[in-house]
Design a protein around this motif. Sequence first.
Motif, PDB file in Angstrom:
ATOM      1  N   ASN A 177      42.053  33.494  35.750  1.00 52.82           N
ATOM      2  CA  ASN A 177      42.068  34.529  36.783  1.00 52.82           C
ATOM      3  C   ASN A 177      41.026  35.571  36.413  1.00 52.82           C
ATOM      4  OD1 ASN A 177      42.592  36.613  38.576  1.00 52.82           O
ATOM      5  ND2 ASN A 177      44.807  36.336  38.507  1.00 52.82           N
ATOM      6  N   LEU A 178      39.929  35.599  37.165  1.00 51.62           N
ATOM      7  CA  LEU A 178      38.812  36.469  36.805  1.00 51.62           C
ATOM      8  C   LEU A 178      39.165  37.945  36.833  1.00 51.62           C
ATOM      9  CD1 LEU A 178      35.780  34.712  38.554  1.00 51.62           C
ATOM     10  CD2 LEU A 178      36.649  34.426  36.231  1.00 51.62           C
TER      11      LEU A 178
ATOM     12  N   LYS B 202      43.352  15.826  36.565  1.00 55.88           N
ATOM     13  CA  LYS B 202      42.613  16.842  35.813  1.00 55.88           C
ATOM     14  C   LYS B 202      41.379  17.341  36.556  1.00 55.88           C
ATOM     15  CE  LYS B 202      45.481  16.776  32.385  1.00 55.88           C
ATOM     16  NZ  LYS B 202      46.440  17.898  32.244  1.00 55.88           N
ATOM     17  N   ASN B 203      40.831  16.506  37.429  1.00 57.98           N
ATOM     18  CA  ASN B 203      39.650  16.960  38.172  1.00 57.98           C
ATOM     19  C   ASN B 203      40.011  17.928  39.292  1.00 57.98           C
ATOM     20  OD1 ASN B 203      40.805  15.138  40.001  1.00 57.98           O
ATOM     21  ND2 ASN B 203      38.812  14.407  40.735  1.00 57.98           N
ATOM     22  N   MET B 204      41.308  18.199  39.466  1.00 58.92           N
ATOM     23  CA  MET B 204      41.739  19.170  40.477  1.00 58.92           C
ATOM     24  C   MET B 204      42.019  20.537  39.863  1.00 58.92           C
ATOM     25  SD  MET B 204      44.145  16.984  43.096  1.00 58.92           S
ATOM     26  CE  MET B 204      45.496  16.767  41.944  1.00 58.92           C
ATOM     27  N   ILE B 205      41.823  20.667  38.550  1.00 61.29           N
ATOM     28  CA  ILE B 205      42.068  21.954  37.901  1.00 61.29           C
ATOM     29  C   ILE B 205      40.828  22.840  38.055  1.00 61.29           C
ATOM     30  CG2 ILE B 205      42.588  23.140  35.733  1.00 61.29           C
ATOM     31  CD1 ILE B 205      43.931  20.554  34.771  1.00 61.29           C
ATOM     32  N   PRO B 206      40.942  23.960  38.729  1.00 60.95           N
ATOM     33  CA  PRO B 206      39.774  24.841  38.895  1.00 60.95           C
ATOM     34  C   PRO B 206      39.460  25.592  37.603  1.00 60.95           C
ATOM     35  CG  PRO B 206      41.712  25.843  39.885  1.00 60.95           C
ATOM     36  CD  PRO B 206      42.139  24.471  39.427  1.00 60.95           C
ATOM     37  N   ASP B 207      38.193  25.879  37.400  1.00 57.95           N
ATOM     38  CA  ASP B 207      37.801  26.674  36.236  1.00 57.95           C
ATOM     39  C   ASP B 207      38.309  28.105  36.370  1.00 57.95           C
ATOM     40  OD1 ASP B 207      36.270  24.513  35.208  1.00 57.95           O
ATOM     41  OD2 ASP B 207      34.598  25.074  36.492  1.00 57.95           O
ATOM     42  N   THR B 208      38.206  28.633  37.592  1.00 52.36           N
ATOM     43  CA  THR B 208      38.515  30.054  37.807  1.00 52.36           C
ATOM     44  C   THR B 208      39.322  30.254  39.079  1.00 52.36           C
ATOM     45  OG1 THR B 208      36.402  30.331  38.971  1.00 52.36           O
ATOM     46  CG2 THR B 208      36.425  30.829  36.610  1.00 52.36           C
ATOM     47  N   TYR B 209      39.842  31.463  39.224  1.00 44.08           N
ATOM     48  CA  TYR B 209      40.649  31.812  40.399  1.00 44.08           C
ATOM     49  C   TYR B 209      40.394  33.257  40.789  1.00 44.08           C
ATOM     50  CZ  TYR B 209      44.690  33.294  43.156  1.00 44.08           C
ATOM     51  OH  TYR B 209      45.488  33.834  44.140  1.00 44.08           O
ATOM     52  N   LEU B 210      40.367  33.513  42.099  1.00 44.78           N
ATOM     53  CA  LEU B 210      40.391  34.856  42.658  1.00 44.78           C
ATOM     54  C   LEU B 210      41.271  34.827  43.909  1.00 44.78           C
ATOM     55  CD1 LEU B 210      36.698  36.177  42.438  1.00 44.78           C
ATOM     56  CD2 LEU B 210      38.696  37.090  41.240  1.00 44.78           C
ATOM     57  N   PRO B 211      41.962  35.905  44.196  1.00 45.04           N
ATOM     58  CA  PRO B 211      42.824  35.929  45.386  1.00 45.04           C
ATOM     59  C   PRO B 211      42.060  35.678  46.684  1.00 45.04           C
ATOM     60  CG  PRO B 211      43.403  37.719  43.919  1.00 45.04           C
ATOM     61  CD  PRO B 211      42.137  37.119  43.373  1.00 45.04           C
ATOM     62  N   SER B 212      40.807  36.154  46.743  1.00 39.34           N
ATOM     63  CA  SER B 212      40.015  36.010  47.956  1.00 39.34           C
ATOM     64  C   SER B 212      38.538  36.032  47.615  1.00 39.34           C
ATOM     65  CB  SER B 212      40.324  37.142  48.940  1.00 39.34           C
ATOM     66  OG  SER B 212      39.480  37.082  50.082  1.00 39.34           O
ATOM     67  N   VAL B 213      37.716  35.484  48.500  1.00 42.67           N
ATOM     68  CA  VAL B 213      36.266  35.514  48.319  1.00 42.67           C
ATOM     69  C   VAL B 213      35.765  36.943  48.174  1.00 42.67           C
ATOM     70  CG1 VAL B 213      34.101  35.196  49.575  1.00 42.67           C
ATOM     71  CG2 VAL B 213      35.665  33.298  49.361  1.00 42.67           C
ATOM     72  N   CYS B 214      36.363  37.851  48.915  1.00 37.64           N
ATOM     73  CA  CYS B 214      35.884  39.235  48.874  1.00 37.64           C
ATOM     74  C   CYS B 214      36.020  39.854  47.482  1.00 37.64           C
ATOM     75  CB  CYS B 214      36.598  40.095  49.913  1.00 37.64           C
ATOM     76  SG  CYS B 214      38.344  40.403  49.581  1.00 37.64           S
ATOM     77  N   ASP B 215      36.895  39.295  46.628  1.00 37.06           N
ATOM     78  CA  ASP B 215      37.054  39.809  45.269  1.00 37.06           C
ATOM     79  C   ASP B 215      35.829  39.541  44.404  1.00 37.06           C
ATOM     80  OD1 ASP B 215      39.788  40.916  45.342  1.00 37.06           O
ATOM     81  OD2 ASP B 215      40.370  38.845  45.745  1.00 37.06           O
ATOM     82  N   LEU B 216      34.937  38.675  44.864  1.00 35.81           N
ATOM     83  CA  LEU B 216      33.697  38.420  44.126  1.00 35.81           C
ATOM     84  C   LEU B 216      32.788  39.648  44.102  1.00 35.81           C
ATOM     85  CD1 LEU B 216      32.572  34.829  45.221  1.00 35.81           C
ATOM     86  CD2 LEU B 216      32.849  35.616  42.869  1.00 35.81           C
ATOM     87  N   GLN B 217      32.936  40.512  45.103  1.00 36.72           N
ATOM     88  CA  GLN B 217      31.995  41.631  45.234  1.00 36.72           C
ATOM     89  C   GLN B 217      31.961  42.528  44.010  1.00 36.72           C
ATOM     90  OE1 GLN B 217      31.364  43.866  48.810  1.00 36.72           O
ATOM     91  NE2 GLN B 217      32.492  42.390  50.066  1.00 36.72           N
ATOM     92  N   GLU B 218      33.124  42.746  43.387  1.00 37.93           N
ATOM     93  CA  GLU B 218      33.159  43.671  42.252  1.00 37.93           C
ATOM     94  C   GLU B 218      32.422  43.133  41.035  1.00 37.93           C
ATOM     95  OE1 GLU B 218      37.082  43.845  40.034  1.00 37.93           O
ATOM     96  OE2 GLU B 218      37.758  42.893  41.908  1.00 37.93           O
ATOM     97  N   PHE B 219      32.098  41.830  41.041  1.00 43.75           N
ATOM     98  CA  PHE B 219      31.386  41.238  39.914  1.00 43.75           C
ATOM     99  C   PHE B 219      29.920  40.963  40.216  1.00 43.75           C
ATOM    100  CE2 PHE B 219      35.810  39.549  39.790  1.00 43.75           C
ATOM    101  CZ  PHE B 219      36.240  40.257  38.679  1.00 43.75           C
ATOM    102  N   LEU B 220      29.451  41.351  41.404  1.00 44.91           N
ATOM    103  CA  LEU B 220      28.104  41.019  41.839  1.00 44.91           C
ATOM    104  C   LEU B 220      27.109  42.154  41.715  1.00 44.91           C
ATOM    105  CD1 LEU B 220      28.964  38.904  45.015  1.00 44.91           C
ATOM    106  CD2 LEU B 220      27.973  38.045  42.890  1.00 44.91           C
ATOM    107  N   CYS B 221      27.568  43.328  41.350  1.00 43.58           N
ATOM    108  CA  CYS B 221      26.656  44.479  41.285  1.00 43.58           C
ATOM    109  C   CYS B 221      25.654  44.304  40.155  1.00 43.58           C
ATOM    110  CB  CYS B 221      27.458  45.763  41.074  1.00 43.58           C
ATOM    111  SG  CYS B 221      28.604  46.105  42.418  1.00 43.58           S
TER     112      CYS B 221
END
Length: 309
Positions: free
Chosen positions: A8-9, A290-309
């Motif tokens: 969970n990022l 095992k190929n269905m296990i995601p590396d990472t998780y976020l509640p929503s795409v919009c949560d990516l914004q805080e890591f893109l600055c």
Amino acid sequence: MFKQSCTNLKKLPKQRVRKWLGGIETIIFDADGVLWSFGEAIKGSVDTFNLIRSLGRNTFVATNNSEALTETLVKKALGFGYELKEQELISSSMSIANFLASRQFQKKVYVIGEQGVADELAKVGICSEFKIKDELTVPSKQFAAEMEIDEDVGAVVVAKDDNFSVAKIIRACNYLQNPKTLFLATCVDASYPIGVGNRIIVGAAAMLAAVQAICKRKPLILGKPNPLMAAELLQCGVIKPETTLMVGDTLHTDIAFGCNCGFHTMLVGTGVSSLKEAQALIEDDDDKKKNMIPDTYLPSVCDLQEFLC
């Protein structure tokens, strides 16, 4: 970086996540459940998608939606405000059309599905038996005995079909009696949430299961999770697996697709699968999952914004 962990990022230091994202050159998004849900864009997804583009990253959309032409799906995205070009969207129906075209397929295709499949086939010069309006107005035995069989049909395609019927099953299975007839399908999505309580609609897997149970044949799935869907992008060097991130909402299609292609993977919680389901897979002893296990998780795409600055 996070393999087999479903990290969970939001629980990691921002600088660590930003460093990881700094090495990502391409982000591929699923459409339904990630960017939009039916007729509405998911909150914050338009701004996030366009921000990623403005930062110089490659952006693509890969969808199992076969209801419409890729051009129509792009127009839908543009209508929501996503900055997306036609060559940046790949669909399961387009994947089927490209597969048959690459084999120089010269026969007709019987389609259980929506207009998008037939239209994509027509774009590459393949004729489809799509407009046959099969309905049981007589007993099924009589229908099967009297229906006309086109000897030029060399493939059956099964996709999500809101007008699915027993008559269509009968026709498809009779074509598939011939072992030389190709058996293709768009995806194995069983159902889709509609955002109203816990209500769902039926996906392509239900139609596929009925045909498969009768004809006793295994179809070739050409949408996600088949890596063939991204083959052209990979072969021409447009994207590199080690610097590509697949963002999806469904474990057995989106995340498995990303894993099969060698991409980084991220599950978002705005669609079909949940973080709880992903974490359960880590403890599962079935190696096939095992190929269905995601590396990472976020509640929503919009949560990516805080890591893109």
